[in-house]
Each structure stands twice: as C-alpha cells, then as structure tokens.
Design a protein around this motif. Structure first.
Motif, PDB file in Angstrom:
ATOM      1  N   ASN A  98     -25.891  -3.054  47.979  1.00  0.00           N
ATOM      2  CA  ASN A  98     -24.640  -2.748  46.792  1.00  0.00           C
ATOM      3  C   ASN A  98     -23.432  -2.374  47.883  1.00  0.00           C
ATOM      4  O   ASN A  98     -22.515  -2.170  46.755  1.00  0.00           O
ATOM      5  CB  ASN A  98     -25.215  -1.725  45.780  1.00  0.00           C
ATOM      6  CG  ASN A  98     -26.566  -1.502  45.070  1.00  0.00           C
ATOM      7  OD1 ASN A  98     -26.732  -2.554  44.676  1.00  0.00           O
ATOM      8  ND2 ASN A  98     -28.041  -1.251  45.664  1.00  0.00           N
ATOM      9  N   TYR A 152     -21.719  -0.809  49.437  1.00  0.00           N
ATOM     10  CA  TYR A 152     -21.542   0.217  50.234  1.00  0.00           C
ATOM     11  C   TYR A 152     -20.924   0.693  51.637  1.00  0.00           C
ATOM     12  O   TYR A 152     -20.638  -0.609  52.365  1.00  0.00           O
ATOM     13  CB  TYR A 152     -22.520   1.693  50.450  1.00  0.00           C
ATOM     14  CG  TYR A 152     -22.412   2.898  51.233  1.00  0.00           C
ATOM     15  CD1 TYR A 152     -21.762   3.606  50.217  1.00  0.00           C
ATOM     16  CD2 TYR A 152     -22.688   3.313  52.039  1.00  0.00           C
ATOM     17  CE1 TYR A 152     -21.434   4.759  49.887  1.00  0.00           C
ATOM     18  CE2 TYR A 152     -21.890   4.346  52.908  1.00  0.00           C
ATOM     19  CZ  TYR A 152     -21.810   5.325  51.849  1.00  0.00           C
ATOM     20  OH  TYR A 152     -21.418   6.824  52.082  1.00  0.00           O
ATOM     21  N   GLU A 167     -28.112  -5.935  38.226  1.00  0.00           N
ATOM     22  CA  GLU A 167     -27.238  -4.529  37.874  1.00  0.00           C
ATOM     23  C   GLU A 167     -27.825  -3.300  37.467  1.00  0.00           C
ATOM     24  O   GLU A 167     -28.066  -1.558  37.471  1.00  0.00           O
ATOM     25  CB  GLU A 167     -26.324  -4.303  36.858  1.00  0.00           C
ATOM     26  CG  GLU A 167     -25.488  -5.634  37.653  1.00  0.00           C
ATOM     27  CD  GLU A 167     -24.453  -5.416  39.317  1.00  0.00           C
ATOM     28  OE1 GLU A 167     -24.315  -4.281  39.292  1.00  0.00           O
ATOM     29  OE2 GLU A 167     -24.420  -6.488  39.702  1.00  0.00           O
ATOM     30  N   ARG A 226     -29.836  -0.972  39.816  1.00  0.00           N
ATOM     31  CA  ARG A 226     -28.566  -0.037  40.275  1.00  0.00           C
ATOM     32  C   ARG A 226     -28.468   1.046  39.421  1.00  0.00           C
ATOM     33  O   ARG A 226     -27.939   1.999  40.120  1.00  0.00           O
ATOM     34  CB  ARG A 226     -27.587  -0.879  40.735  1.00  0.00           C
ATOM     35  CG  ARG A 226     -27.850  -1.751  41.731  1.00  0.00           C
ATOM     36  CD  ARG A 226     -26.804  -3.249  42.033  1.00  0.00           C
ATOM     37  NE  ARG A 226     -27.005  -4.346  42.836  1.00  0.00           N
ATOM     38  CZ  ARG A 226     -26.578  -5.427  43.661  1.00  0.00           C
ATOM     39  NH1 ARG A 226     -24.900  -4.512  43.217  1.00  0.00           N
ATOM     40  NH2 ARG A 226     -27.188  -6.284  43.922  1.00  0.00           N
ATOM     41  N   LYS A 227     -28.650   0.961  38.782  1.00  0.00           N
ATOM     42  CA  LYS A 227     -28.337   2.498  38.091  1.00  0.00           C
ATOM     43  C   LYS A 227     -29.137   3.360  37.830  1.00  0.00           C
ATOM     44  O   LYS A 227     -29.545   4.408  38.071  1.00  0.00           O
ATOM     45  CB  LYS A 227     -27.236   1.426  36.424  1.00  0.00           C
ATOM     46  CG  LYS A 227     -26.419   2.259  36.956  1.00  0.00           C
ATOM     47  CD  LYS A 227     -25.375   2.370  37.362  1.00  0.00           C
ATOM     48  CE  LYS A 227     -23.792   2.158  37.300  1.00  0.00           C
ATOM     49  NZ  LYS A 227     -23.266   3.211  37.669  1.00  0.00           N
ATOM     50  N   ILE A 248     -28.363   5.085  46.753  1.00  0.00           N
ATOM     51  CA  ILE A 248     -27.753   3.163  46.143  1.00  0.00           C
ATOM     52  C   ILE A 248     -27.177   4.626  44.320  1.00  0.00           C
ATOM     53  O   ILE A 248     -26.231   4.106  43.615  1.00  0.00           O
ATOM     54  CB  ILE A 248     -28.700   2.875  45.630  1.00  0.00           C
ATOM     55  CG1 ILE A 248     -29.552   3.217  44.762  1.00  0.00           C
ATOM     56  CG2 ILE A 248     -29.532   1.746  46.463  1.00  0.00           C
ATOM     57  CD1 ILE A 248     -30.235   2.134  43.663  1.00  0.00           C
ATOM     58  N   GLY A 289     -31.981  -2.126  43.684  1.00  0.00           N
ATOM     59  CA  GLY A 289     -31.182  -3.081  43.356  1.00  0.00           C
ATOM     60  C   GLY A 289     -30.790  -4.168  44.300  1.00  0.00           C
ATOM     61  O   GLY A 289     -29.619  -5.168  44.059  1.00  0.00           O
ATOM     62  N   SER A 337     -31.409  -8.596  44.277  1.00  0.00           N
ATOM     63  CA  SER A 337     -31.870  -9.436  43.760  1.00  0.00           C
ATOM     64  C   SER A 337     -32.828 -10.642  44.311  1.00  0.00           C
ATOM     65  O   SER A 337     -33.411  -9.669  45.303  1.00  0.00           O
ATOM     66  CB  SER A 337     -30.499 -10.544  43.285  1.00  0.00           C
ATOM     67  OG  SER A 337     -29.890 -11.088  44.672  1.00  0.00           O
ATOM     68  N   GLY A 358     -30.680  -0.759  50.737  1.00  0.00           N
ATOM     69  CA  GLY A 358     -30.072  -0.542  49.219  1.00  0.00           C
ATOM     70  C   GLY A 358     -28.528  -0.696  49.678  1.00  0.00           C
ATOM     71  O   GLY A 358     -28.254  -1.308  48.322  1.00  0.00           O
TER      72      GLY A 358
END
Lengths: 316, 272
Positions: B124, B126, B94, B97-98, B174, A210, A212, B120
C-alpha cells in the motif's frame, strides 16, 4: 425369595461372563492354519514377486550401463571431441555432447518455463473453470501423451525444412523448440496443481489487506507453491534432456564444439543422439564411447531426479 | 428497522456503513433479502443469527469479498461514508484497503511474523518506519509480548489464538477505517477468545468493527450494537431458506427488551 432370585441372576451373569471371556480368548488367538491367514500369506508373496519383477529392469539397466560405462571414464572423455568413425583405437571424448545437451535443454527450458508457468497461473488463478479452461486442461493432457518423435517431426516440418529461423535448417534452436513442446504440458500441469493446493484462505487474506490479484499471485500464492512447481520443472527438464527422437529431426549432430552465438543456428551434438549414432557404428571404440555417454546421461538424469525429489520433500 | 434513503443521508455523519435494500443471491437463489441497516462509526456491531441466515454473506459484501465468488450477485446499495461501493467505477482493491477483514480460520502468510505485517503496508506504499509500524500493530493486537523475540520466525509457528491476533495486527497495519471479523473466535479456545475480545475493545477507539458471531455471549460482551438475522423458507419459492434482518438496535435492547418475538426466542436460546 427375592434375595435368592437376585443371587441366581448374579451367578448366571458371572458364569456368562467367564464363559464369554474364554471363548473370546480363543477367538483372538492367531491361527496360522486358518483359511484367511494362508490366503493372506500367499497374496503377500505374489505381490512381493511382482514388485521385485517390476524393479528388476531398472536395476539391470542401471547396473549394465554403470558397468559398461564406467570402464571408459577418464578426464579425456569429458574434455575431448569425438573422433569420426574409422579409427578403432582412439575415439576421443564426448565433451561437446555434454555441453550440447545442456545448451539444447537450456533453450527448451527458457521457452517452456515462462509459457508453462504462465499457462498454469491462468488455469489455476484467472480462468473461471469454464469450457475454455477445460479445453486447455484436456489439450495439455493430450500433449503430455504425444510421442516425442511427433514433436520432432512437427518442428522439422515447420522450422527446419522451411528454414524460417535466419535461414538455418538443423539447429540447436530448433532442437530446443522441439524439446520445449515436450516440457510444456508437465510445467503447465504442475503449476496448475501446485497453485490449486495453496489454501484459498491465503488468497483471501492477501486480498483483504488490499493486495491486487497480481500481487497476490506473485507475492503470496506463487511463493507458497514454489516447491511443487520447481519439482515439476526439474522433472520436465530431466525428461527433455534424455530425449533422442525430436533431436534427430531438429538438432542433428556435430563433431565440433558449439562455442559461439552463431552455433545456436547450426547442428549441435547431444548425449542422446551421440549414443544413437555411435552405438550403431561397427567400430568397437565408438561403441564404447556410446556406453560412456549412456553412463554420463543416466548420471545427469539421476542427479536431476534426486534433486527434484529433495525439493519436493522440502514442502512437506 | 427500515429506513428510507432520506434518513440515511441525515445519519451519514456518524454512519460508517449503510446497507440500503441489499439483496445478495448465489445464482438465482437469494441468500439474504432486503437488508436496511446503518452501522455507526466507532462502535462494535455484532451480526448474530442461526446458521445459513446470510450474516457472513452480508459481511463479505461490505468489502467486496463476494466478488471472488462467481455466481454471487448483489442488488441494492452498500454505502461506505456515503460512497456506493458497488458503483462500476469503484476499485475493489481500494475498498479492501479501507475495509479490512479477519477470517474464521487464522490465515497468516507462510512468511515471517515481521513480513506478515509489513506485506500489506508495503504494497500500500507505506513510507514510514516499518519496524515501528510492525511493533505498534502487534502491540495494538495484543500479541507483541508473545512474538517480539521471534519476529523472523514463520507466522505459522504461532498457536491458533496468536495467529488470529497476528491476522488482526496485519489488518491494523494497513490503517483501515473499518475492520470486519467473520467469526474470528470460532476456531479458538476460550482463553484466546478472551484475548481477542480484549483486543477488540482496544480497537474500538480507532476503528469501526463489525463482527459476525455464533456466540451470543460474545456479542453481549463485546458489541455496542447488534443486528439479528434470521432465515425463513419463502412462500412461493422452491429454493431453501432466505435470510433477512429481523432487528437492529443497541445490544442491550436486543438482549433485554427485543421488539420482535423471533429475537426474543433466539437470544433466550429457544432456537438457533
């Protein structure tokens, strides 16, 4: 009948075997008088001679500079200002030229490193390998081959003679710009090549958690390529620091310290131009100063190169 | 197994990924054509098939990794929990990320083991306890015992199997909903493979796992559902083979009582 026949077969096989081993041994023996081994030795000798001849100039130049230059070494040399020609007994030091070389090269690096790394990142990570990036790569290669005096004349024509920077003509800034043009292709190329060496798996790994594209480049690929890139930057700095021609047209020379911000807009001394100026003087003292400056310059460049090689080796 | 879009919407509640008439092309040549498939949530689904049938291509389409290949185009829809992933307003970052991914070659970052996991999570945003997250992720990927004493050493210093489990841990960290695995064991020895398979069984309770594998025994061992892909030379085309989905069903049915002859031939080892 049968057993005799097999016996004969076995016997002939053994004979064949033993005969074959003998001749094989003969073949494997080294024969120094054979045609191929004589040619081999001859070519090795020729190549060795050529290699030695190729290294000879380097050794001669370096040892001559070291012998002539190290005679003048003392603390005054590093801290004093050079004296104008005329006094044959005392010529002063080259303190301002050493500082000047660092200042002008520093200006060049400040300009060339961000632009060069940015350009290299574009080529390796963003461009789609189309005509535009091919054109830029081609242009970079051409720029790398442009004689340094051309960049000096270019900056003289666009910046010095037009007095475009706060009305100053010959200045440290103009010198830095001229040198940055010389540094740029090396920085672009090594960044481009260095990033291309980074495995694509790493990029995919980063994107798949994830990240960029920007984070992938700044946090993963650039750090992974930092050694080849910094090696390239150091080598380009070393090249720029030794240039004379662009500085004659842009930074000129000065007999004074450049110790205020305004002096960036004034002519500045540098080791290479000091050597050029003083080596041509008819005075012994000035000539000796030029030798000392040569020694210091070679010493600085050698250090930069060794440091760059060392950095490059870290990555392996 | 072809479904119209009505029945897919009915299955939405227990469907994680739905492939709706997906065709993926490299340039003008289709690599895989007209795939309809609903991948159930909370199970392990295996993609099997001979080389070049486009199973990895389909897998990469699910988290938009194909975006990195310039000439690659997709038609049809890929629905993730009912959302079309190829809608113009969807951000591929995005999506990834999922839907996390583990690759064929272990590819840990050249950073410390700790940083490999934390990277990661940090990007994101965290906020929790990073040490805890690192430990939990490594534990769930069954690699904690081997690297708890060397969290500050480079991820590349681990063995191949450990690296791959580190990559799985990195993906778990993640907190994705789906984990894609593209032949995760093909570069590993049998013992590491076994460990990765154990890890996959652990993951099943929390994630939807999709695994591409060449190894039919592995599909049989780990997966609940299996999709069999095959490739055939298309009539009236000058290109090479084009892949398509032959059959998608419970793993047991695929291996014991397949409906298609091609599946039967493949799982019994007659080709592939």
């Amino acid at each position: 009948m049968d057993s005799k026949e097999t016996q004969f077969k076995v016997l002939s096989f053994i004979m064949y075997k033993s005969k074959n081993t003998k001749s094989l041994k003969n073949i494997l023996l080294y024969d120094p008088t054979s045609y191929s081994s004589i040619i081999n030795k001859l070519l090795t000798l020729i190549v060795t001679i050529f290699t030695a001849t190729a290294i000879l100039p380097l050794i001669l130049v370096l040892s001559y500079v070291v012998i002539r230059g190290s005679e003048q070494l003392n603390l005054n040399l590093l801290t004093q200002l050079p004296q104008p020609p005329g006094d044959d007994l005392y010529s002063g030091g080259i303190g301002n030229a050493i500082c000047g070389t660092f200042i002008v090269t520093g200006i060049a690096a400040t300009i060339a490193i961000p632009i060069g790394i940015g350009g290299g990142i574009y080529l390796a990570e963003y461009s789609k390998q189309g005509h535009f990036s091919k054109f830029i790569r081609f242009g970079t290669n051409i720029l790398a081959g442009v004689p340094s005096i051309i960049s000096g004349v270019f900056v003289y024509g666009t910046i010095v003679s037009t007095k475009i920077i706060f009305g100053s003509n010959f200045s440290a800034l103009a010198g830095g710009i001229a040198l940055s043009i010389l540094m740029l292709p090396t920085v672009i190329k090594t960044t481009d090549e260095g990033l291309k060496l980074v495995s694509d798996d790493l990029r995919k790994g980063s994107l798949s958690v994830g990240a960029s594209r920007f984070i992938t480049i700044t946090k993963v690929t650039l750090p992974a390529a930092i050694n080849p890139i910094s090696t390239g930057i150091l080598l380009s700095i070393a090249r720029a620091a030794g240039e004379t021609a662009p500085l004659i047209f842009t930074a000129l020379f000065s007999f004074y310290w450049s110790n205020s911000p305004q002096s960036l807009l004034e002519p500045i001394a540098s080791l290479s131009v000091l050597i050029y100026n003083f080596a041509l003087e008819p005075y012994q003292a000035q000539n000796e100063l030029a030798w000392a400056a040569s020694f210091i310059l070679v010493f600085i460049l050698l250090l930069l190169n060794i440091f760059a090689r060392w950095l490059g080796r870290l990555s392996r | 197994m072809i479904q119209n879009s009505q029945s897919t919407s009915n299955m939405q509640n227990n469907t994680s990924i739905c492939l709706d008439n997906v065709t993926i092309s490299y340039g003008s040549f289709p690599a895989i054509k007209n795939v309809f498939c609903s991948i159930p949530k909370g199970y392990i689904t295996a993609f099997i098939g001979p080389s070049g049938c486009g199973k990895s291509t389909i897998l990469r389409a699910i988290n938009r990794m194909n975006d990195l290949i310039d000439a690659c185009t997709l038609t049809g829809r890929v629905l993730f929990e009912g959302v079309d992933l190829y809608n113009k307003r969807i951000d591929p970052v995005e999506v990834r990320r999922k839907i996390g991914m583990v690759f064929q070659q272990p590819n840990p970052f050249p950073k410390s083991i700790y940083e490999n996991i934390a990277f990661g999570a940090r990007i994101n945003g965290y906020q929790g306890n990073m040490d805890e997250l690192v430990e939990n992720s490594l534990k769930r990927a069954a690699v904690w015992d081997e690297c708890k004493d060397k969290l500050n050493e480079s991820g590349c210093s681990l063995s191949g199997g450990q690296q791959q489990r580190l990559c799985i841990a990195r993906t778990i960290a993640i907190e994705p909903d789906v984990i894609l695995m593209d032949e995760p064991c093909s570069a590993l020895d049998p013992i590491s493979t076994l460990k990765i398979e154990e890890t996959m069984h652990e993951l099943k309770s929390n994630y939807t796992v999709i695994i591409v594998t060449h190894n039919m025994q592995q599909a049989l061992r780990v997966s609940d559902f299996t999709a069999f892909f095959n490739a055939e030379v298309q009539p009236n085309s000058t290109g090479g083979k084009v892949g398509y989905l032959v059959e998608f069903n419970n793993t047991e049915k695929i291996f014991n009582s397949p409906k298609q002859k091609a599946t039967q031939d493949y799982v019994s080892g007659k080709f592939g």
